[in-house]
Design a protein around this motif. Structure first.
Motif, PDB file in Angstrom:
ATOM      1  N   ALA A  99      43.485  56.533 -27.879  1.00  0.00           N
ATOM      2  CA  ALA A  99      43.012  55.694 -28.981  1.00  0.00           C
ATOM      3  C   ALA A  99      44.031  55.659 -30.119  1.00  0.00           C
ATOM      4  CB  ALA A  99      41.666  56.212 -29.488  1.00  0.00           C
ATOM      5  N   ILE A 100      44.650  56.802 -30.408  1.00  0.00           N
ATOM      6  CA  ILE A 100      45.663  56.851 -31.473  1.00  0.00           C
ATOM      7  C   ILE A 100      46.862  55.985 -31.103  1.00  0.00           C
ATOM      8  CG2 ILE A 100      47.297  58.362 -32.660  1.00  0.00           C
ATOM      9  CD1 ILE A 100      45.196  60.596 -32.400  1.00  0.00           C
ATOM     10  N   VAL A 101      47.333  56.107 -29.855  1.00  0.00           N
ATOM     11  CA  VAL A 101      48.494  55.319 -29.415  1.00  0.00           C
ATOM     12  C   VAL A 101      48.176  53.825 -29.473  1.00  0.00           C
ATOM     13  CG1 VAL A 101      49.957  54.789 -27.429  1.00  0.00           C
ATOM     14  CG2 VAL A 101      49.449  57.169 -28.004  1.00  0.00           C
ATOM     15  N   ILE A 102      46.988  53.454 -29.017  1.00  0.00           N
ATOM     16  CA  ILE A 102      46.604  52.031 -29.067  1.00  0.00           C
ATOM     17  C   ILE A 102      46.552  51.537 -30.506  1.00  0.00           C
ATOM     18  CG2 ILE A 102      44.726  50.415 -28.617  1.00  0.00           C
ATOM     19  CD1 ILE A 102      44.090  51.988 -26.098  1.00  0.00           C
ATOM     20  N   GLY A 103      46.005  52.365 -31.407  1.00  0.00           N
ATOM     21  CA  GLY A 103      45.946  51.973 -32.813  1.00  0.00           C
ATOM     22  C   GLY A 103      47.326  51.761 -33.416  1.00  0.00           C
ATOM     23  N   VAL A 104      48.237  52.685 -33.131  1.00  0.00           N
ATOM     24  CA  VAL A 104      49.596  52.545 -33.655  1.00  0.00           C
ATOM     25  C   VAL A 104      50.293  51.332 -33.047  1.00  0.00           C
ATOM     26  CG1 VAL A 104      51.859  53.658 -33.776  1.00  0.00           C
ATOM     27  CG2 VAL A 104      49.807  55.004 -34.178  1.00  0.00           C
ATOM     28  N   MET A 105      50.069  51.106 -31.749  1.00  0.00           N
ATOM     29  CA  MET A 105      50.677  49.938 -31.097  1.00  0.00           C
ATOM     30  C   MET A 105      50.133  48.636 -31.690  1.00  0.00           C
ATOM     31  SD  MET A 105      52.875  51.123 -28.968  1.00  0.00           S
ATOM     32  CE  MET A 105      53.113  52.429 -30.189  1.00  0.00           C
ATOM     33  N   GLN A 106      48.849  48.627 -32.026  1.00  0.00           N
ATOM     34  CA  GLN A 106      48.282  47.434 -32.663  1.00  0.00           C
ATOM     35  C   GLN A 106      48.899  47.216 -34.043  1.00  0.00           C
ATOM     36  OE1 GLN A 106      46.093  45.165 -31.285  1.00  0.00           O
ATOM     37  NE2 GLN A 106      46.550  46.335 -29.442  1.00  0.00           N
ATOM     38  N   LEU A 107      49.098  48.297 -34.788  1.00  0.00           N
ATOM     39  CA  LEU A 107      49.759  48.205 -36.085  1.00  0.00           C
ATOM     40  C   LEU A 107      51.173  47.650 -35.931  1.00  0.00           C
ATOM     41  CD1 LEU A 107      49.933  48.872 -39.146  1.00  0.00           C
ATOM     42  CD2 LEU A 107      50.708  51.164 -38.471  1.00  0.00           C
TER      43      LEU A 107
END
Length: 383
Positions: free
Chosen positions: A294-302
């Motif tokens: 979830a953290i990686v996906i959030g950063v990738m979305q950012l």
């Protein structure tokens, strides 16, 4: 007795007109397409043949784009160019060496903890295999491990050969590093005269336009490098903070891997994030891996929706599809170096071609370029 009239031979134009127009156009396009593909094949082959020189040259150009503004700033402060280049080069190498030393030290420190957690995870997996839905016997698990060991022993020659190949690759890597450093020194110290010499090979009536296109291309490369570094820092810090909160070991090495992976847009960050998820899965369990995901996906979305359009989009103005296709083509053609250099090359070509096709006044374009404003370092400028 009458003789039959002789048939007049067809003129070339009549012969051409006798061929259907669609076939003529298709044939013309076909042979031109074949010539273009042949030329591209020759260029790619030459690039692969001289990769030992071209890859260090390209990496040195990227580093020069990162360091040149610092050299120019010192020159503006009336520091001699040679001393400015030496200061920036030594500071850059010290920063890279310090970062690598810190990462290796942190990795060495956290490795015993990771080994312990991996052992515990393997014990958990073994218990699940025995008591879970598979109900494997202890003998079956041992036989499976024994088969793996036997396979390694049977392929010992291939593994040894691979190790020798790796040793040779390390030697080539060191030679490439020395060559890159050597080229970088001259790019920082004498880049203006080098570009001036290159531009002399262009016909005189288009020399000024080619000079402007080259400087705009380098300006685009500088903007790309700056934007990429900013994106890489945000990715590394964001994922690193998330890993530290979850309690994943080797936070600093994994963050450094994310930072380096960000230099291959889109693909590199995904691969580095996947490695972080796998480490979390092995060391901390399934729930921690989901949190890291979830953290990686959030950063990738950012990165995808804010950083990439705002920084990289403004810097190089490349469509995401063009970026992905360029990385894929570079990966197929030259492996990891090709994937690393594909997008900068595309950015340089994009800026250069746009400048060559632009109808705006060339002097106005030249005035707009402020990346290498110093007369002594601007490509094509005289000392």
């Amino acid at each position: 007795m009458t003789s039959e009239p002789k048939k007049r031979p067809l003129a070339p134009l009549e012969v051409t007109n006798a061929v259907p127009r669609g076939l003529r156009v298709s044939a013309a396009l076909a042979w031109r397409f074949v010539v273009v593909i042949a030329a591209l094949y020759v260029l790619i082959w030459l690039g692969g043949y001289f990769s030992t020189v071209l890859i260090p040259l390209a990496i040195a150009l990227l580093l020069a784009a990162l360091m040149a503004p610092g050299v120019e700033k010192l020159v503006e402060w009336r520091v001699p160019r040679a001393l400015s280049a030496a200061i920036v080069l030594i500071a850059g190498l010290a920063a890279i060496g310090g970062l690598l030393t810190f990462v290796i030290s942190e990795f060495t420190t956290g490795l015993p903890q990771l080994q312990t957690q991996v052992g515990q995870s393997l014990d958990t997996i073994e218990n699940w295999l025995q008591q879970g839905p598979l109900h494997l016997r202890d003998e079956q698990i041992k036989d499976f491990i024994s088969n793996i060991i036997d396979t390694i022993k049977n392929n010992q020659a291939a593994i040894t050969s691979g190790a020798l190949t790796t040793a040779a690759s390390i030697g080539e890597l060191l030679a490439g590093f020395v060559l890159t450093l050597f080229i970088l020194i001259f790019f920082l110290y004498d880049g203006g005269n080098i570009w001036k010499f290159v531009v002399r090979g262009v016909p005189e009536h288009v020399r000024e336009r080619a000079d402007v296109a080259g400087r705009r291309s380098f300006s685009s490369l500088v903007s790309y490098i700056r934007a990429t570094v900013a994106v890489a820092v945000v990715d590394a810090v964001g994922i690193g903070i998330g890993l530290a909160i979850v309690g994943v070991p080797l936070v600093v090495p994994l963050s450094a891997l994310v930072f380096l992976g960000a230099f291959i847009p889109i693909i590199g960050a995904v691969i580095a994030g996947t490695v972080a998820i796998l480490v979390a899965l092995v060391a901390n369990g399934f729930v921690a891996a989901l949190v890291v995901l979830a953290i990686v996906i959030g950063v990738m979305q950012l990165e995808s929706h804010i950083l990439q359009p705002w920084l990289l989009g403004r810097a190089v103005r490349l469509h995401p599809l063009a970026v992905v296709l360029a990385i894929t083509a570079g990966l197929v053609a030259a492996g990891i170096p090709g994937a690393l250099l594909a997008v900068p090359l595309l950015a340089v070509l994009n800026a250069g071609i746009k400048s060559l096709l632009s109808d705006r006044d060339r002097d106005t374009e030249a005035d707009d370029i402020d990346v290498l404003a110093d007369k002594g370092s601007r490509p094509g400028a005289t000392e």
